[in-house]
Design a protein around this motif. Structure first.
Motif, PDB file in Angstrom:
ATOM      1  N   THR A  47      -4.783  13.347  14.838  1.00 30.14           N
ATOM      2  CA  THR A  47      -5.407  13.108  16.347  1.00 30.14           C
ATOM      3  C   THR A  47      -4.582  13.453  17.343  1.00 30.14           C
ATOM      4  O   THR A  47      -5.043  13.963  18.664  1.00 30.14           O
ATOM      5  N   LEU A  48      -3.568  12.854  17.433  1.00 34.87           N
ATOM      6  CA  LEU A  48      -2.552  12.920  18.587  1.00 34.87           C
ATOM      7  C   LEU A  48      -2.129  14.399  18.789  1.00 34.87           C
ATOM      8  O   LEU A  48      -1.656  14.807  19.894  1.00 34.87           O
ATOM      9  N   THR A  49      -1.810  14.985  17.503  1.00 37.80           N
ATOM     10  CA  THR A  49      -1.223  16.458  17.822  1.00 37.80           C
ATOM     11  C   THR A  49      -2.058  17.353  18.447  1.00 37.80           C
ATOM     12  O   THR A  49      -1.690  18.187  19.380  1.00 37.80           O
ATOM     13  N   PHE A  50      -3.396  17.094  18.303  1.00 37.41           N
ATOM     14  CA  PHE A  50      -4.412  17.999  18.920  1.00 37.41           C
ATOM     15  C   PHE A  50      -4.942  17.658  20.219  1.00 37.41           C
ATOM     16  O   PHE A  50      -5.950  17.973  20.747  1.00 37.41           O
ATOM     17  N   SER A  51      -4.530  16.348  20.716  1.00 42.31           N
ATOM     18  CA  SER A  51      -4.937  15.848  21.919  1.00 42.31           C
ATOM     19  C   SER A  51      -4.613  16.685  23.096  1.00 42.31           C
ATOM     20  O   SER A  51      -3.413  17.009  23.212  1.00 42.31           O
ATOM     21  N   LYS A  52      -5.469  16.513  24.092  1.00 41.75           N
ATOM     22  CA  LYS A  52      -4.945  17.452  25.229  1.00 41.75           C
ATOM     23  C   LYS A  52      -4.092  16.442  26.395  1.00 41.75           C
ATOM     24  O   LYS A  52      -3.522  17.119  27.288  1.00 41.75           O
ATOM     25  N   ARG A  53      -4.267  15.282  26.074  1.00 45.55           N
ATOM     26  CA  ARG A  53      -3.349  14.357  26.924  1.00 45.55           C
ATOM     27  C   ARG A  53      -2.040  14.885  26.953  1.00 45.55           C
ATOM     28  O   ARG A  53      -1.485  14.568  25.875  1.00 45.55           O
ATOM     29  N   ARG A  54      -1.384  14.606  28.130  1.00 39.75           N
ATOM     30  CA  ARG A  54       0.106  14.971  28.145  1.00 39.75           C
ATOM     31  C   ARG A  54       1.176  13.834  27.308  1.00 39.75           C
ATOM     32  O   ARG A  54       1.976  14.003  26.606  1.00 39.75           O
ATOM     33  N   ILE A  55       0.519  12.533  27.636  1.00 40.33           N
ATOM     34  CA  ILE A  55       1.265  11.292  26.872  1.00 40.33           C
ATOM     35  C   ILE A  55       1.014  11.362  25.441  1.00 40.33           C
ATOM     36  O   ILE A  55       1.854  10.472  24.695  1.00 40.33           O
ATOM     37  N   ALA A  56       0.287  12.036  24.777  1.00 40.00           N
ATOM     38  CA  ALA A  56      -0.173  11.878  23.253  1.00 40.00           C
ATOM     39  C   ALA A  56       1.161  12.148  22.526  1.00 40.00           C
ATOM     40  O   ALA A  56       1.073  11.766  21.382  1.00 40.00           O
ATOM     41  N   GLN A  57       1.948  13.291  23.187  1.00 40.99           N
ATOM     42  CA  GLN A  57       3.018  13.773  22.299  1.00 40.99           C
ATOM     43  C   GLN A  57       4.138  12.717  22.137  1.00 40.99           C
ATOM     44  O   GLN A  57       4.950  12.283  21.452  1.00 40.99           O
ATOM     45  N   THR A  58       4.187  11.810  23.260  1.00 38.84           N
ATOM     46  CA  THR A  58       5.345  10.486  23.076  1.00 38.84           C
ATOM     47  C   THR A  58       4.616   9.360  22.255  1.00 38.84           C
ATOM     48  O   THR A  58       5.545   8.804  21.406  1.00 38.84           O
ATOM     49  N   VAL A  59       3.251   9.194  22.267  1.00 41.47           N
ATOM     50  CA  VAL A  59       2.715   8.277  21.396  1.00 41.47           C
ATOM     51  C   VAL A  59       2.864   8.706  19.956  1.00 41.47           C
ATOM     52  O   VAL A  59       2.982   7.829  18.937  1.00 41.47           O
ATOM     53  N   ARG A  60       2.682  10.224  19.662  1.00 39.09           N
ATOM     54  CA  ARG A  60       2.866  10.533  18.383  1.00 39.09           C
ATOM     55  C   ARG A  60       4.399  10.278  17.772  1.00 39.09           C
ATOM     56  O   ARG A  60       4.766   9.907  16.598  1.00 39.09           O
ATOM     57  N   LYS A  61       5.269  10.634  18.682  1.00 42.29           N
ATOM     58  CA  LYS A  61       6.711  10.269  18.384  1.00 42.29           C
ATOM     59  C   LYS A  61       6.894   8.924  17.987  1.00 42.29           C
ATOM     60  O   LYS A  61       7.580   8.689  16.930  1.00 42.29           O
ATOM     61  N   THR A  62       6.436   8.006  18.662  1.00 40.40           N
ATOM     62  CA  THR A  62       6.354   6.577  18.304  1.00 40.40           C
ATOM     63  C   THR A  62       5.895   6.350  17.042  1.00 40.40           C
ATOM     64  O   THR A  62       6.299   5.404  16.371  1.00 40.40           O
ATOM     65  N   LEU A  63       4.519   6.861  16.737  1.00 41.64           N
ATOM     66  CA  LEU A  63       3.897   6.312  15.521  1.00 41.64           C
ATOM     67  C   LEU A  63       4.832   7.218  14.508  1.00 41.64           C
ATOM     68  O   LEU A  63       4.953   6.391  13.442  1.00 41.64           O
ATOM     69  N   GLU A  64       5.192   8.281  14.662  1.00 44.16           N
ATOM     70  CA  GLU A  64       6.002   8.905  13.505  1.00 44.16           C
ATOM     71  C   GLU A  64       7.286   8.007  13.255  1.00 44.16           C
ATOM     72  O   GLU A  64       7.759   7.880  11.988  1.00 44.16           O
ATOM     73  N   SER A  65       8.033   7.273  14.207  1.00 48.60           N
ATOM     74  CA  SER A  65       9.196   6.461  14.031  1.00 48.60           C
ATOM     75  C   SER A  65       8.546   4.999  13.262  1.00 48.60           C
ATOM     76  O   SER A  65       9.249   4.741  12.528  1.00 48.60           O
ATOM     77  N   ALA A  66       7.383   4.929  13.877  1.00 47.85           N
ATOM     78  CA  ALA A  66       6.827   3.365  12.946  1.00 47.85           C
ATOM     79  C   ALA A  66       6.608   3.820  11.537  1.00 47.85           C
ATOM     80  O   ALA A  66       7.022   2.939  10.472  1.00 47.85           O
ATOM     81  N   ILE A  67       6.236   5.181  11.109  1.00 44.61           N
ATOM     82  CA  ILE A  67       5.957   5.334   9.846  1.00 44.61           C
ATOM     83  C   ILE A  67       7.043   5.625   8.950  1.00 44.61           C
ATOM     84  O   ILE A  67       7.359   5.185   7.999  1.00 44.61           O
ATOM     85  N   ALA A  68       8.316   6.252   9.652  1.00 44.42           N
ATOM     86  CA  ALA A  68       9.695   6.394   9.009  1.00 44.42           C
ATOM     87  C   ALA A  68      10.255   4.963   8.869  1.00 44.42           C
ATOM     88  O   ALA A  68      10.846   4.670   8.003  1.00 44.42           O
ATOM     89  N   ASN A  69      10.182   3.874   9.868  1.00 45.27           N
ATOM     90  CA  ASN A  69      10.525   2.585   9.565  1.00 45.27           C
ATOM     91  C   ASN A  69      10.032   2.137   8.369  1.00 45.27           C
ATOM     92  O   ASN A  69      10.738   1.468   7.554  1.00 45.27           O
ATOM     93  N   ALA A  70       8.690   2.165   8.216  1.00 47.36           N
ATOM     94  CA  ALA A  70       8.039   1.579   7.158  1.00 47.36           C
ATOM     95  C   ALA A  70       8.363   2.281   5.856  1.00 47.36           C
ATOM     96  O   ALA A  70       8.700   1.617   4.651  1.00 47.36           O
ATOM     97  N   GLU A  71       8.652   3.524   5.732  1.00 52.47           N
ATOM     98  CA  GLU A  71       9.200   4.111   4.528  1.00 52.47           C
ATOM     99  C   GLU A  71      10.475   3.979   4.118  1.00 52.47           C
ATOM    100  O   GLU A  71      10.902   3.696   3.134  1.00 52.47           O
ATOM    101  N   ASN A  72      11.498   3.966   5.239  1.00 51.63           N
ATOM    102  CA  ASN A  72      12.967   4.053   4.794  1.00 51.63           C
ATOM    103  C   ASN A  72      13.439   2.362   4.787  1.00 51.63           C
ATOM    104  O   ASN A  72      14.473   1.928   3.927  1.00 51.63           O
ATOM    105  N   ASN A  73      13.028   1.390   6.036  1.00 52.75           N
ATOM    106  CA  ASN A  73      13.522   0.392   5.895  1.00 52.75           C
ATOM    107  C   ASN A  73      12.783  -0.858   5.219  1.00 52.75           C
ATOM    108  O   ASN A  73      13.555  -1.843   5.009  1.00 52.75           O
ATOM    109  N   HIS A  74      11.313  -0.621   4.888  1.00 50.79           N
ATOM    110  CA  HIS A  74      10.570  -1.495   4.271  1.00 50.79           C
ATOM    111  C   HIS A  74      10.159  -1.016   2.933  1.00 50.79           C
ATOM    112  O   HIS A  74       9.331  -1.617   2.362  1.00 50.79           O
ATOM    113  N   SER A  75      10.420   0.262   2.717  1.00 48.79           N
ATOM    114  CA  SER A  75       9.916   0.712   1.044  1.00 48.79           C
ATOM    115  C   SER A  75       8.526   0.897   1.064  1.00 48.79           C
ATOM    116  O   SER A  75       7.822   0.125   0.046  1.00 48.79           O
TER     117      SER A  75
END
Length: 134
Positions: A47-75
């Motif tokens: 949803t964020l990748t195809f959103s037209k809003r400028r801030i959507a890319q920053t929100v997507r990066k933060t979401l991907e960071s949360a996903i990476a934290n879940a995978e790497n730090n908390h298994s």
């Protein structure tokens, strides 16, 4: 002599990512954060990748960071992650002036925001056929 350990504020099945001092007003950021609340992680990223809003890319990066934290730090299993919280908070306000007519000025406020995204591993209920067999 060090400080005592800080207790973890989240459950064992949760992970988070925080973005601070984002140059957008909290009101506008909350519109984009509302798009991903309660969705699965993959659906929210799409949803964020195809959103037209400028801030959507920053929100997507933060979401991907949360996903990476879940995978790497908390298994946690990435395929079962759900966005449980997307909190938007107020940060600093830069104050600038705008020249007006007759030698006067007015104030322009440039708002900044904080964003906190929490993802949690969703427990999948077993199908009815497997429950009956057990």
């Amino acid at each position: 002599m060090s400080k005592p350990k800080h207790e973890r504020g989240l459950a064992e099945t949760e992970a988070q990512a925080i973005a601070k001092n984002i140059r957008i007003s909290p009101r506008k950021l909350n519109l984009v954060a509302g798009l991903i609340r309660g969705r699965t992680a993959q659906d929210a990223v799409a949803t964020l990748t195809f959103s037209k809003r400028r801030i959507a890319q920053t929100v997507r990066k933060t979401l991907e960071s949360a996903i990476a934290n879940a995978e790497n730090n908390h298994s946690l299993d990435v395929d079962r992650l759900v966005v449980t919280k997307a909190e938007v908070g107020r940060a600093v306000v830069m104050k600038r002036f705008h020249a007006r007519g007759r030698g006067r000025s007015s104030q322009v406020e440039k708002w900044f925001s904080h964003l906190k995204i929490v993802v949690a591993e969703q427990t999948v209920p077993a199908p009815a056929a497997q429950q009956e067999a057990a």
